[in-house]
Design a protein around this motif. Structure first.
Motif, PDB file in Angstrom:
ATOM      1  N   ALA A  41       0.826  -1.215   0.000  1.00  0.00           N
ATOM      2  CA  ALA A  41       0.000   0.000   0.000  1.00  0.00           C
ATOM      3  C   ALA A  41       0.853   1.255   0.000  1.00  0.00           C
ATOM      4  O   ALA A  41       2.010   1.241   0.447  1.00  0.00           O
ATOM      5  N   ALA A  42       0.262   2.343  -0.478  1.00  0.00           N
ATOM      6  CA  ALA A  42       0.940   3.637  -0.458  1.00  0.00           C
ATOM      7  C   ALA A  42       1.339   3.982   0.975  1.00  0.00           C
ATOM      8  O   ALA A  42       0.629   3.653   1.921  1.00  0.00           O
ATOM      9  N   GLY A  43       2.464   4.645   1.145  1.00  0.00           N
ATOM     10  CA  GLY A  43       2.924   5.035   2.469  1.00  0.00           C
ATOM     11  C   GLY A  43       3.865   4.012   3.093  1.00  0.00           C
ATOM     12  O   GLY A  43       4.583   4.317   4.039  1.00  0.00           O
ATOM     13  N   GLY A  44       3.861   2.789   2.566  1.00  0.00           N
ATOM     14  CA  GLY A  44       4.751   1.753   3.091  1.00  0.00           C
ATOM     15  C   GLY A  44       6.187   1.956   2.615  1.00  0.00           C
ATOM     16  O   GLY A  44       6.458   2.815   1.771  1.00  0.00           O
ATOM     17  N   ASN A  45       7.079   1.158   3.183  1.00  0.00           N
ATOM     18  CA  ASN A  45       8.481   1.239   2.787  1.00  0.00           C
ATOM     19  C   ASN A  45       8.843   0.087   1.864  1.00  0.00           C
ATOM     20  O   ASN A  45       8.379  -1.035   2.058  1.00  0.00           O
ATOM     21  N   VAL A 110      18.663  -0.614  -0.869  1.00  0.00           N
ATOM     22  CA  VAL A 110      18.310   0.788  -1.048  1.00  0.00           C
ATOM     23  C   VAL A 110      16.867   0.899  -0.582  1.00  0.00           C
ATOM     24  O   VAL A 110      15.970   0.277  -1.142  1.00  0.00           O
ATOM     25  N   MET A 111      16.660   1.649   0.485  1.00  0.00           N
ATOM     26  CA  MET A 111      15.343   1.734   1.103  1.00  0.00           C
ATOM     27  C   MET A 111      14.515   2.836   0.464  1.00  0.00           C
ATOM     28  O   MET A 111      14.998   3.958   0.274  1.00  0.00           O
ATOM     29  N   LEU A 112      13.284   2.485   0.135  1.00  0.00           N
ATOM     30  CA  LEU A 112      12.331   3.494  -0.349  1.00  0.00           C
ATOM     31  C   LEU A 112      11.448   3.845   0.832  1.00  0.00           C
ATOM     32  O   LEU A 112      10.724   2.992   1.347  1.00  0.00           O
ATOM     33  N   ILE A 113      11.520   5.077   1.290  1.00  0.00           N
ATOM     34  CA  ILE A 113      10.755   5.488   2.466  1.00  0.00           C
ATOM     35  C   ILE A 113       9.453   6.145   1.991  1.00  0.00           C
ATOM     36  O   ILE A 113       9.492   7.189   1.344  1.00  0.00           O
ATOM     37  N   GLY A 114       8.345   5.529   2.342  1.00  0.00           N
ATOM     38  CA  GLY A 114       7.049   6.115   2.009  1.00  0.00           C
ATOM     39  C   GLY A 114       6.764   6.146   0.515  1.00  0.00           C
ATOM     40  O   GLY A 114       6.877   7.196  -0.127  1.00  0.00           O
ATOM     41  N   VAL A 115       6.415   4.985  -0.056  1.00  0.00           N
ATOM     42  CA  VAL A 115       6.121   4.958  -1.491  1.00  0.00           C
ATOM     43  C   VAL A 115       4.798   5.690  -1.770  1.00  0.00           C
ATOM     44  O   VAL A 115       3.891   5.711  -0.937  1.00  0.00           O
ATOM     45  N   ASN A 116       4.722   6.298  -2.945  1.00  0.00           N
ATOM     46  CA  ASN A 116       3.537   7.086  -3.300  1.00  0.00           C
ATOM     47  C   ASN A 116       2.340   6.226  -3.670  1.00  0.00           C
ATOM     48  O   ASN A 116       1.202   6.661  -3.580  1.00  0.00           O
TER      49      ASN A 116
END
Ligand SMILES: [Cu+2]
Length: 147
Positions: A41-45, A110-116
């Motif tokens: 879901a959106a907002g997850g990492n 490589v961490m994605l913080i807060g996906v759109n």
């Protein structure tokens, strides 16, 4: 006279040979097999994995990145501490000269913080990686199930 002329030619030939032999200096970083874990879901990492290969004769470092698909992009290391899995933001991940580094589940990522938006298998996302010496590198990362 004749003899010193020959010596001069030999000297010039030796100089240009050694210039060729040294080859281009500096790091030559390429990215292989980049993929991302799905994010429900959106907002997850999210986490992106890849292999970083350096064909050059100088080390480089992956220092960060950015992506329009996430709020922030960071280089992380996963560690186990007293049986608990933890993640740590690191300032730079070294890619040794003539060497490679694997980013894989349970290790570096490589961490994605807060996906759109949710990332589903088959999706691709653009990401820019920043290297200390090689500068920016843009890539398309494919979302895959973790094997
Ligand atoms: Cu992380």
């Amino acid at each position: 006279m004749h003899r010193s002329f020959i010596i001069a030619i030999v000297f010039v030939a030796t100089l240009s040979l050694s210039a060729c032999g040294a080859g281009p200096s500096g790091p030559q970083v390429s990215v292989e097999d980049a993929w991302s874990r799905p994010v429900p879901a959106a907002g997850g990492n999210g986490a992106v994995f890849m292999r970083l290969v350096n064909g050059g004769n100088e080390a480089d470092q992956l220092v960060g990145g950015e992506s329009p698909a996430a709020g922030a992009v960071e280089v992380h290391k996963t560690t186990m501490e007293a049986g608990v899995m933890k993640m740590e933001h690191i300032a730079g991940l070294e890619i040794p000269a003539k060497g490679k580094v694997s980013l894989e589940p349970g290790g570096y990522h490589v961490m994605l913080i807060g996906v759109n938006q949710a990332l589903q298998p088959g999706d691709t996302l653009p990401i820019t990686l920043n290297f200390e010496k090689s500068g920016e590198m843009q890539l398309e990362v494919q979302v895959r199930e973790v094997k």
